[in-house]
Design a protein around this motif. Sequence first.
Motif, mmCIF file in Angstrom:
data_model
loop_
_atom_site.group_PDB
_atom_site.id
_atom_site.type_symbol
_atom_site.label_atom_id
_atom_site.label_comp_id
_atom_site.label_asym_id
_atom_site.label_seq_id
_atom_site.Cartn_x
_atom_site.Cartn_y
_atom_site.Cartn_z
ATOM 1 N N ALA A 9 0.846 -1.190 0.000
ATOM 2 C CA ALA A 9 0.000 0.000 0.000
ATOM 3 C C ALA A 9 0.885 1.244 0.000
ATOM 4 C CB ALA A 9 -0.908 -0.002 1.216
ATOM 5 N N GLN A 10 0.367 2.295 -0.542
ATOM 6 C CA GLN A 10 1.103 3.549 -0.560
ATOM 7 C C GLN A 10 1.204 4.089 0.860
ATOM 8 O OE1 GLN A 10 2.595 4.999 -3.139
ATOM 9 N NE2 GLN A 10 2.000 3.284 -4.439
ATOM 10 N N PRO A 11 2.299 4.709 1.231
ATOM 11 C CA PRO A 11 2.404 5.267 2.587
ATOM 12 C C PRO A 11 1.461 6.445 2.766
ATOM 13 C CG PRO A 11 4.281 5.904 1.262
ATOM 14 C CD PRO A 11 3.497 4.922 0.441
ATOM 15 N N LEU A 12 1.016 6.631 4.003
ATOM 16 C CA LEU A 12 0.131 7.756 4.303
ATOM 17 C C LEU A 12 0.918 9.058 4.206
ATOM 18 C CD1 LEU A 12 -1.821 6.367 7.357
ATOM 19 C CD2 LEU A 12 -2.588 6.540 5.007
#
Length: 133
Positions: free
Chosen positions: A34-37
């Motif tokens: 997942a893409q980092p926040l």
Amino acid sequence: MRTLILAVPAAALLLTACGITDRQRPDEFAVSRAQPLVVPPDFALTPPAPGTPSPAVADSRTQAIEALFGGPAARSDAERLMLNEAEADRAAPGARSVVGSPDTLVVDKGSTTQTILAVPEGDGQEASVTTPQ
């Protein structure tokens, strides 16, 4: 010999049962990270001046007193309207503090109120009239 005759078919049956199930399993190689926040920048914030206390640090005792007895916090329009309707400006400002003081006068309701509260619940068909003596 008898247990060997029973054990061989049982083992064969157990081993074949593993291949019979045709479940859909997730593909462990199809997993992606997942893409980092990312927190978007807030350009309206300004850094605090050196030497000033941090606004995030709050005294819990002060917050509790303000929550109980009111404080200089801004009130919403609905709260102001409700307070105006209730004529709250005529109330004593320290009313919450005065209620528990020993100098506060209270009405002694006497034994009549206790008798009324002690009456068992019901539809009242068993009630009778008594005259006070």
